[in-house]
Design a protein around this motif. Structure first.
Motif, PDB file in Angstrom:
ATOM      1  N   SER A  66       0.836  -1.210   0.000  1.00  0.00           N
ATOM      2  CA  SER A  66       0.000   0.000   0.000  1.00  0.00           C
ATOM      3  C   SER A  66       0.864   1.250   0.000  1.00  0.00           C
ATOM      4  CB  SER A  66      -0.921  -0.002   1.228  1.00  0.00           C
ATOM      5  OG  SER A  66      -1.798  -1.109   1.197  1.00  0.00           O
ATOM      6  N   VAL A  67       1.903   1.227   0.857  1.00  0.00           N
ATOM      7  CA  VAL A  67       2.812   2.380   0.924  1.00  0.00           C
ATOM      8  C   VAL A  67       3.518   2.577  -0.403  1.00  0.00           C
ATOM      9  CG1 VAL A  67       4.909   3.284   1.991  1.00  0.00           C
ATOM     10  CG2 VAL A  67       3.122   2.254   3.412  1.00  0.00           C
ATOM     11  N   SER A  68       3.959   1.459  -0.989  1.00  0.00           N
ATOM     12  CA  SER A  68       4.648   1.517  -2.281  1.00  0.00           C
ATOM     13  C   SER A  68       3.724   2.091  -3.356  1.00  0.00           C
ATOM     14  CB  SER A  68       5.120   0.115  -2.672  1.00  0.00           C
ATOM     15  OG  SER A  68       5.715   0.140  -3.949  1.00  0.00           O
ATOM     16  N   THR A  69       2.470   1.616  -3.349  1.00  0.00           N
ATOM     17  CA  THR A  69       1.493   2.121  -4.323  1.00  0.00           C
ATOM     18  C   THR A  69       1.255   3.603  -4.118  1.00  0.00           C
ATOM     19  OG1 THR A  69       0.396  -0.039  -4.385  1.00  0.00           O
ATOM     20  CG2 THR A  69      -0.851   1.870  -5.190  1.00  0.00           C
ATOM     21  N   LEU A  70       1.160   4.024  -2.844  1.00  0.00           N
ATOM     22  CA  LEU A  70       0.945   5.429  -2.521  1.00  0.00           C
ATOM     23  C   LEU A  70       2.120   6.282  -2.970  1.00  0.00           C
ATOM     24  CD1 LEU A  70      -0.798   7.577  -1.148  1.00  0.00           C
ATOM     25  CD2 LEU A  70       0.354   7.026   1.008  1.00  0.00           C
ATOM     26  N   LEU A  71       3.332   5.809  -2.728  1.00  0.00           N
ATOM     27  CA  LEU A  71       4.529   6.541  -3.136  1.00  0.00           C
ATOM     28  C   LEU A  71       4.606   6.680  -4.648  1.00  0.00           C
ATOM     29  CD1 LEU A  71       7.228   5.100  -0.693  1.00  0.00           C
ATOM     30  CD2 LEU A  71       6.256   7.413  -0.702  1.00  0.00           C
ATOM     31  N   ILE A  72       4.275   5.587  -5.333  1.00  0.00           N
ATOM     32  CA  ILE A  72       4.281   5.632  -6.805  1.00  0.00           C
ATOM     33  C   ILE A  72       3.268   6.657  -7.316  1.00  0.00           C
ATOM     34  CG2 ILE A  72       3.735   4.319  -8.890  1.00  0.00           C
ATOM     35  CD1 ILE A  72       4.863   1.843  -7.482  1.00  0.00           C
ATOM     36  N   ALA A  73       2.082   6.658  -6.695  1.00  0.00           N
ATOM     37  CA  ALA A  73       1.044   7.608  -7.084  1.00  0.00           C
ATOM     38  C   ALA A  73       1.480   9.040  -6.804  1.00  0.00           C
ATOM     39  CB  ALA A  73      -0.258   7.298  -6.349  1.00  0.00           C
ATOM     40  N   LEU A  74       2.137   9.233  -5.643  1.00  0.00           N
ATOM     41  CA  LEU A  74       2.598  10.563  -5.268  1.00  0.00           C
ATOM     42  C   LEU A  74       3.672  11.070  -6.223  1.00  0.00           C
ATOM     43  CD1 LEU A  74       2.511  12.895  -3.255  1.00  0.00           C
ATOM     44  CD2 LEU A  74       4.206  11.673  -1.860  1.00  0.00           C
ATOM     45  N   VAL A  75       4.627  10.206  -6.528  1.00  0.00           N
ATOM     46  CA  VAL A  75       5.686  10.566  -7.481  1.00  0.00           C
ATOM     47  C   VAL A  75       5.080  10.891  -8.841  1.00  0.00           C
ATOM     48  CG1 VAL A  75       7.681   9.700  -8.760  1.00  0.00           C
ATOM     49  CG2 VAL A  75       7.501   9.288  -6.288  1.00  0.00           C
ATOM     50  N   PHE A  86       2.073  11.990  -9.409  1.00  0.00           N
ATOM     51  CA  PHE A  86       1.354  13.264  -9.320  1.00  0.00           C
ATOM     52  C   PHE A  86       2.317  14.442  -9.416  1.00  0.00           C
ATOM     53  CE2 PHE A  86      -0.088  16.767  -6.603  1.00  0.00           C
ATOM     54  CZ  PHE A  86      -1.257  17.109  -7.274  1.00  0.00           C
ATOM     55  N   VAL A  87       3.435  14.335  -8.651  1.00  0.00           N
ATOM     56  CA  VAL A  87       4.439  15.404  -8.673  1.00  0.00           C
ATOM     57  C   VAL A  87       5.017  15.556 -10.072  1.00  0.00           C
ATOM     58  CG1 VAL A  87       6.698  16.124  -7.811  1.00  0.00           C
ATOM     59  CG2 VAL A  87       4.995  15.175  -6.225  1.00  0.00           C
ATOM     60  N   TRP A  88       5.341  14.443 -10.698  1.00  0.00           N
ATOM     61  CA  TRP A  88       5.903  14.459 -12.046  1.00  0.00           C
ATOM     62  C   TRP A  88       4.898  15.043 -13.032  1.00  0.00           C
ATOM     63  CZ3 TRP A  88      10.364  14.290 -14.403  1.00  0.00           C
ATOM     64  CH2 TRP A  88      10.411  14.015 -15.773  1.00  0.00           C
ATOM     65  N   SER A  89       3.657  14.641 -12.888  1.00  0.00           N
ATOM     66  CA  SER A  89       2.610  15.148 -13.775  1.00  0.00           C
ATOM     67  C   SER A  89       2.414  16.645 -13.600  1.00  0.00           C
ATOM     68  CB  SER A  89       1.300  14.409 -13.500  1.00  0.00           C
ATOM     69  OG  SER A  89       0.252  14.893 -14.313  1.00  0.00           O
ATOM     70  N   SER A  90       2.457  17.104 -12.341  1.00  0.00           N
ATOM     71  CA  SER A  90       2.309  18.537 -12.065  1.00  0.00           C
ATOM     72  C   SER A  90       3.450  19.322 -12.679  1.00  0.00           C
ATOM     73  CB  SER A  90       2.256  18.784 -10.557  1.00  0.00           C
ATOM     74  OG  SER A  90       1.121  18.162  -9.980  1.00  0.00           O
ATOM     75  N   ARG A  91       4.659  18.788 -12.538  1.00  0.00           N
ATOM     76  CA  ARG A  91       5.821  19.456 -13.133  1.00  0.00           C
ATOM     77  C   ARG A  91       5.706  19.492 -14.647  1.00  0.00           C
ATOM     78  NH1 ARG A  91      11.051  17.132  -9.697  1.00  0.00           N
ATOM     79  NH2 ARG A  91      10.578  18.245  -7.725  1.00  0.00           N
ATOM     80  N   GLN A  92       5.254  18.401 -15.213  1.00  0.00           N
ATOM     81  CA  GLN A  92       5.077  18.353 -16.662  1.00  0.00           C
ATOM     82  C   GLN A  92       4.065  19.398 -17.121  1.00  0.00           C
ATOM     83  OE1 GLN A  92       4.235  14.140 -17.535  1.00  0.00           O
ATOM     84  NE2 GLN A  92       6.046  14.180 -18.842  1.00  0.00           N
ATOM     85  N   ARG A  93       2.939  19.488 -16.370  1.00  0.00           N
ATOM     86  CA  ARG A  93       1.915  20.470 -16.726  1.00  0.00           C
ATOM     87  C   ARG A  93       2.460  21.891 -16.643  1.00  0.00           C
ATOM     88  NH1 ARG A  93      -1.612  17.074 -13.779  1.00  0.00           N
ATOM     89  NH2 ARG A  93      -1.425  18.436 -11.940  1.00  0.00           N
ATOM     90  N   ARG A  94       3.216  22.158 -15.577  1.00  0.00           N
ATOM     91  CA  ARG A  94       3.797  23.494 -15.429  1.00  0.00           C
ATOM     92  C   ARG A  94       4.786  23.787 -16.550  1.00  0.00           C
ATOM     93  NH1 ARG A  94       3.897  22.173  -9.818  1.00  0.00           N
ATOM     94  NH2 ARG A  94       6.111  21.656  -9.953  1.00  0.00           N
ATOM     95  N   THR A  95       5.574  22.761 -16.905  1.00  0.00           N
ATOM     96  CA  THR A  95       6.540  22.942 -17.985  1.00  0.00           C
ATOM     97  C   THR A  95       5.830  23.199 -19.309  1.00  0.00           C
ATOM     98  OG1 THR A  95       8.158  21.503 -16.898  1.00  0.00           O
ATOM     99  CG2 THR A  95       8.439  21.877 -19.255  1.00  0.00           C
ATOM    100  N   ILE A  96       4.779  22.448 -19.553  1.00  0.00           N
ATOM    101  CA  ILE A  96       4.010  22.612 -20.792  1.00  0.00           C
ATOM    102  C   ILE A  96       3.376  24.001 -20.842  1.00  0.00           C
ATOM    103  CG2 ILE A  96       1.950  21.851 -22.047  1.00  0.00           C
ATOM    104  CD1 ILE A  96       2.604  18.992 -21.097  1.00  0.00           C
ATOM    105  N   GLU A  97       2.788  24.432 -19.695  1.00  0.00           N
ATOM    106  CA  GLU A  97       2.170  25.754 -19.633  1.00  0.00           C
ATOM    107  C   GLU A  97       3.210  26.860 -19.814  1.00  0.00           C
ATOM    108  OE1 GLU A  97       0.137  25.848 -15.946  1.00  0.00           O
ATOM    109  OE2 GLU A  97      -1.442  24.444 -16.563  1.00  0.00           O
ATOM    110  N   TYR A  98       4.379  26.672 -19.195  1.00  0.00           N
ATOM    111  CA  TYR A  98       5.463  27.656 -19.328  1.00  0.00           C
ATOM    112  C   TYR A  98       5.909  27.769 -20.786  1.00  0.00           C
ATOM    113  CZ  TYR A  98      10.201  29.583 -19.078  1.00  0.00           C
ATOM    114  OH  TYR A  98      11.327  30.323 -19.289  1.00  0.00           O
ATOM    115  N   ASN A  99       6.179  26.614 -21.411  1.00  0.00           N
ATOM    116  CA  ASN A  99       6.629  26.619 -22.807  1.00  0.00           C
ATOM    117  C   ASN A  99       5.572  27.195 -23.732  1.00  0.00           C
ATOM    118  OD1 ASN A  99       9.086  25.468 -22.114  1.00  0.00           O
ATOM    119  ND2 ASN A  99       8.384  23.379 -22.465  1.00  0.00           N
TER     120      ASN A  99
END
Length: 220
Positions: A28-37, A39-52
């Motif tokens: 469960s913890v592993s699944t949660l960590l994967i989901a969290l990572v 989410f963070v990666w997706s958020s960064r990607q969205r910000r990068t896409i919006e910035y570009n």
């Protein structure tokens, strides 16, 4: 003997259950960590896409600014590389009292002014959008916009000992052709992004001198 075997059996079963429970928690913890990572990666990607995307739009808009017209007419005081411009010419071109300028090239210069003003409008609207990222007052993306507005500012309100044929009649004409109070406010606000704040202040109280409330309520 039977009691010992029973105790051993129960202990062994408890251990297996505990191990299984730990494994479930770990999963469960592993699944949660994967989901969290993710989410963070997706958020960064969205910000990068919006910035570009924002930078691309700003660069495209700035590249379409008619910098050549601004440098010629406002700074070099010439038009079409062959007509030297004096006070009389500016009066013919930039005066609300003259409906039909005398010379053909005067009329062409006036028409080209309208084109120039429309080329700076998209940049002003993008800069008014808080999501637009500007890399300082010397942002290379804004190079054409900055030079064009700098030339216009030198004509509008010369500094450093420079002189200009520009007067309040010319300023009023340019403001009127550009648009209403709201549009002029966006232009004045955009000047802050290229280090030219206050250089296009209006001679009229209802243009270019917005209150803090007016400026705060500006919308693209």
């Amino acid at each position: 003997s039977n009691t010992i075997m029973s105790s051993s059996s129960i202990s062994h079963k408890d251990i297996l259950e505990w191990v299984g429970m730990v494994a479930e928690i770990a999963t469960s913890v592993s699944t949660l960590l994967i989901a969290l990572v993710g989410f963070v990666w997706s958020s960064r990607q969205r910000r990068t896409i919006e910035y570009n995307k924002g930078r691309t739009l700003l660069k495209e808009a700035a590249s379409r600014v008619d910098m050549e017209y601004a440098m010629d007419v406002f700074k070099d005081r010439s038009f079409d590389k062959k007509f030297a411009m004096g006070e009389g010419d500016y009066h013919q071109i930039f005066s609300n009292s003259i409906q039909f300028p005398r010379e053909a090239w005067h009329r062409q210069c006036r028409s080209q002014l309208m084109v120039f003003l429309e080329t700076i409008r998209p940049v002003c609207h993008l800069l008014a959008d808080k999501s637009t990222v500007v890399e300082g007052t010397l942002d290379p993306v804004l190079f054409p916009f900055r030079l064009a507005l700098s030339a216009m500012a030198d004509f509008w309100s010369p500094s450093g000992g420079l002189k200009s044929p520009c007067n309040d009649d010319h300023r009023n004409f340019i403001q009127t052709k550009y648009g209403d109070k709201h549009e002029w406010a966006l232009l004045c606000q955009a000047l802050k992004n290229v280090g030219l704040e206050g250089r296009l202040n209006s001679p009229h109280s209802d243009f270019g001198h917005e209150s803090k409330d007016d400026t705060a309520n500006l919308a693209v």
